[in-house]
Design an enzyme around this catalytic site. Structure first.
Site, PDB file in Angstrom:
ATOM      1  N   PHE A 115      13.435  -6.015  -1.060  1.00 25.25           N
ATOM      2  CA  PHE A 115      13.811  -4.721  -0.468  1.00 25.25           C
ATOM      3  C   PHE A 115      12.567  -3.852  -0.387  1.00 25.25           C
ATOM      4  O   PHE A 115      11.879  -3.641  -1.396  1.00 25.25           O
ATOM      5  CB  PHE A 115      14.880  -4.020  -1.317  1.00 25.25           C
ATOM      6  CG  PHE A 115      15.406  -2.764  -0.681  1.00 25.25           C
ATOM      7  CD1 PHE A 115      16.540  -2.785   0.112  1.00 25.25           C
ATOM      8  CD2 PHE A 115      14.751  -1.546  -0.846  1.00 25.25           C
ATOM      9  CE1 PHE A 115      17.020  -1.628   0.734  1.00 25.25           C
ATOM     10  CE2 PHE A 115      15.217  -0.383  -0.237  1.00 25.25           C
ATOM     11  CZ  PHE A 115      16.359  -0.422   0.548  1.00 25.25           C
TER      12      PHE A 115
ATOM     13  N   ASP B 176       4.848  -4.036  -4.292  1.00 26.42           N
ATOM     14  CA  ASP B 176       5.768  -2.919  -4.120  1.00 26.42           C
ATOM     15  C   ASP B 176       6.376  -2.554  -5.479  1.00 26.42           C
ATOM     16  O   ASP B 176       7.309  -3.187  -5.958  1.00 26.42           O
ATOM     17  CB  ASP B 176       6.855  -3.292  -3.100  1.00 26.42           C
ATOM     18  CG  ASP B 176       7.759  -2.113  -2.779  1.00 26.42           C
ATOM     19  OD1 ASP B 176       7.680  -1.088  -3.489  1.00 26.42           O
ATOM     20  OD2 ASP B 176       8.544  -2.220  -1.817  1.00 26.42           O
TER      21      ASP B 176
ATOM     22  N   LYS C 142      10.136   6.810  -6.645  1.00 30.67           N
ATOM     23  CA  LYS C 142      11.169   6.923  -7.692  1.00 30.67           C
ATOM     24  C   LYS C 142      10.717   7.655  -8.953  1.00 30.67           C
ATOM     25  O   LYS C 142      10.562   8.858  -8.939  1.00 30.67           O
ATOM     26  CB  LYS C 142      11.699   5.530  -8.017  1.00 30.67           C
ATOM     27  CG  LYS C 142      12.481   4.932  -6.827  1.00 30.67           C
ATOM     28  CD  LYS C 142      13.363   3.812  -7.240  1.00 30.67           C
ATOM     29  CE  LYS C 142      14.070   3.138  -6.095  1.00 30.67           C
ATOM     30  NZ  LYS C 142      15.409   3.624  -5.832  1.00 30.67           N
TER      31      LYS C 142
ATOM     32  N   THR D 103       3.363  15.287   8.787  1.00 26.20           N
ATOM     33  CA  THR D 103       3.219  16.740   8.608  1.00 26.20           C
ATOM     34  C   THR D 103       2.867  17.100   7.156  1.00 26.20           C
ATOM     35  O   THR D 103       1.874  17.763   6.887  1.00 26.20           O
ATOM     36  CB  THR D 103       4.519  17.472   9.012  1.00 26.20           C
ATOM     37  OG1 THR D 103       4.810  17.150  10.353  1.00 26.20           O
ATOM     38  CG2 THR D 103       4.360  18.995   8.869  1.00 26.20           C
TER      39      THR D 103
HETATM   40  C1  LIG Z   1      11.084  -1.979  -4.128  1.00 21.89           C
HETATM   41  C2  LIG Z   1      11.454  -0.857  -3.213  1.00 21.89           C
HETATM   42  N1  LIG Z   1      10.657  -0.568  -2.170  1.00 21.89           N
HETATM   43  C3  LIG Z   1      10.927   0.448  -1.334  1.00 21.89           C
HETATM   44  C4  LIG Z   1      12.053   1.219  -1.504  1.00 21.89           C
HETATM   45  C5  LIG Z   1      12.330   2.350  -0.579  1.00 21.89           C
HETATM   46  O1  LIG Z   1      12.124   3.565  -1.234  1.00 21.89           O
HETATM   47  P1  LIG Z   1      12.789   4.916  -0.716  1.00 21.89           P
HETATM   48  O2  LIG Z   1      14.257   4.757  -0.890  1.00 21.89           O
HETATM   49  O3  LIG Z   1      12.192   5.986  -1.575  1.00 21.89           O
HETATM   50  O4  LIG Z   1      12.412   5.089   0.698  1.00 21.89           O
HETATM   51  C6  LIG Z   1      12.920   0.955  -2.569  1.00 21.89           C
HETATM   52  C7  LIG Z   1      14.133   1.750  -2.771  1.00 21.89           C
HETATM   53  O5  LIG Z   1      15.017   1.428  -3.507  1.00 21.89           O
HETATM   54  C8  LIG Z   1      12.613  -0.115  -3.456  1.00 21.89           C
HETATM   55  O6  LIG Z   1      13.402  -0.421  -4.488  1.00 21.89           O
END
Ligand SMILES: Cc1ncc(COP(=O)(O)O)c(C=O)c1O
Length: 476
Positions: free
Chosen positions: A198, A306, A337, A361
């Protein structure tokens, strides 16, 4: 000047709000209660509320306890999808937002890329660089995790094309063709991700995300490759040979995919979570990630870690990937987060020379940056990474015990710090357990098809672990 690991001199208000004795859990109505339901109905006339669980009284919520509008006080082991680092209404954060610079930043939100405030450099130092993953001295703030992923990806593509041009900047033909979305200005390049990974929900990142079809359906996608992430067998110590084989096969697939795409659409970036979170809390060994980095290097492909969900301390490390002992740092680490503000650490070679190529922005928010600065100070002062390890051990011990006594209910227990998950036999039972726990005053989350995930704050301590475990035992 980076201030890595310096304990702050600032006097921060103390916490002892999380103690279960001080704030007992108290559920007096069903959750969601009548007020929550009424509010949901009303909001539903304006926008889609399918995902709304209950309405919250954020003023009354404290420490590890979230209080809903019906007065139910609930132990929160999910913390706004893993994004409350040091509990609700932490006094140090409340004090921080009342500072003159925080008030000024909130009423005069700057376009940070163009008009940063005078204290911005110090804030970047104190907040981002003091906790930078080893080997990183560059960072770009962003608004959300998805935005961080998207912009890290763009930087990876910039560099790949720059390398292809032998280090020269875009030329006339690049500039004209990109305005028609055509090559060479809009090049035929790919980014690789993993099944069950994700990485966000906007148009580019959604092509990397492979968790649930409902997130992706009806949206045009980039034609980019996706490979299997290892799904390990548990308990790990009894499945060493099988798991080695599973990881080896996945690495072979990654290598094969690079070759397959090389002539038509070279892979310029590979993105991976240290623990696939939304996709089911899938772990892999350091050896697997070392192998991935090696393959990326061989193919001049950016290696993006990530850490949007794993970063900021829940694993007992500030950054989960630091446990892999990589021979060199990755190219990017994305975060959001628990960090209050999103962004990405990057290696200097990926920074575009021109302005406005990584831009929007606000490019983040100095108010959120000041919250991160205070949070970092509290994490260091109160040794909260150690607490995450200790609480993680208590939770894992208790859960191991429950798994042994109820093997038909709990399986594949896995975790690092308090970043813990286990599987239930079916999606229905998973949903029922989450609801039963909530009715008994404990909020937990789900991930993947049948997993329960724990995402408490970093101040979740022994008392909270015990409440969670005894409530779980009752519900099981
Ligand atoms: C591993 C990972 N990457 C990216 C995201 C996307 O982050 P956001 O919801 O702050 O856009 C998430 C969100 O849960 C995530 O768990």
């Amino acid at each position: 000047m980076a201030l890595r690991n310096i304990v702050p001199k600032l006097m921060l208000p103390s916490i002892r709000l999380s103690s279960a004795a001080a704030i007992p859990k108290l559920v007096t109505s069903s959750v969601p209660g009548p007020k929550s339901q009424q509010m949901k109905e009303k909001l539903g006339t304006i926008q889609n509320t399918e995902a709304v669980n209950f309405f919250v009284d954020y003023e009354k919520s404290q420490g590890n306890y979230i209080v809903d509008v019906d007065g139910n006080r609930i132990l929160d082991a999910f913390t706004q999808i893993s994004s409350i680092p040091i509990g609700y209404n932490h006094p140090a954060l409340i004090e921080a937002v009342q500072s003159k610079s925080a008030v000024t930043a909130s009423v005069n939100r700057p376009a940070l890329g163009m008009f940063p405030p005078a204290d911005f450099i110090d804030s970047v130092d104190d907040a981002f660089l003091s906790i930078a993953p080893k080997g990183f001295s560059h960072v770009q703030q962003m608004a959300c995790g998805t935005c961080a992923v998207e912009n890290a990806l763009k930087c990876a593509f910039f560099k790949y094309r720059n390398d292809e041009r032998g280090g020269s900047e875009p030329v006339e033909v690049d500039m004209t063709s990109c305005m028609n979305n055509e090559a060479p200005g809009s090049p035929s390049l790919a980014a690789m991700s993993f099944k069950s990974g994700f990485h966000g929900r906007t148009l580019g990142s959604l092509s990397l995300t492979r968790t649930k079809p409902i997130h992706k359906v009806d949206v045009p996608a980039f034609d980019w490759p996706c490979v299997d992430f290892p799904i390990l067998k548990y308990p790990l110590e009894e499945n060493v040979a099988d798991n080695e084989k599973i990881e080896k096969e996945c690495l072979a697939k990654v290598e094969e995919t690079f070759h397959k795409w090389k002539s038509s659409k070279p892979i310029a970036a590979l993105i991976v979570e240290p623990i696939q979170a939304e996709g089911g809390d899938n772990h892999a060994s350091p050896h697997f990630f070392q192998g991935l980095q090696k393959i990326c290097k061989e193919h001049n492909c950016a290696f993006i870690i990530d850490e949007v969900q794993t970063g900021g301390g829940p694993t007992g490390q500030m950054w989960a990937h630091e446990t892999w002992n990589l021979p060199t740092p990755p190219d990017f680490v994305t975060f959001s987060k628990k960090m209050h503000i999103a962004g990405f650490y990057y290696q200097k070679s990926f920074e575009p020379k021109q302005g406005y190529r990584v831009f929007n922005t606000w490019v983040g928010d100095p108010l959120r940056l000041s919250l991160l600065k205070t949070t970092v100070q509290v994490i260091k002062r109160d040794s909260l990474l150690d607490l995450a390890k200790k609480s993680g051990n208590i939770l894992m011990d208790g859960l191991n015990h429950l798994q042994a006594s109820k093997p038909n209910m709990i399986s594949r227990l896995r975790g690092m710090g308090t970043f813990i998950a286990f599987d239930l036999p079916s999606e229905e039972l998973r949903g029922k357990l989450i609801n039963d726990m909530l009715q008994k005053g404990v909020l937990i989350g789900g991930c993947g098809k049948t997993a329960i995930r724990l995402r408490p704050s970093l101040i979740f301590d022994k008392n909270e672990c015990e409440i969670f475990l005894s409530t779980l035992e009752k519900c099981l």
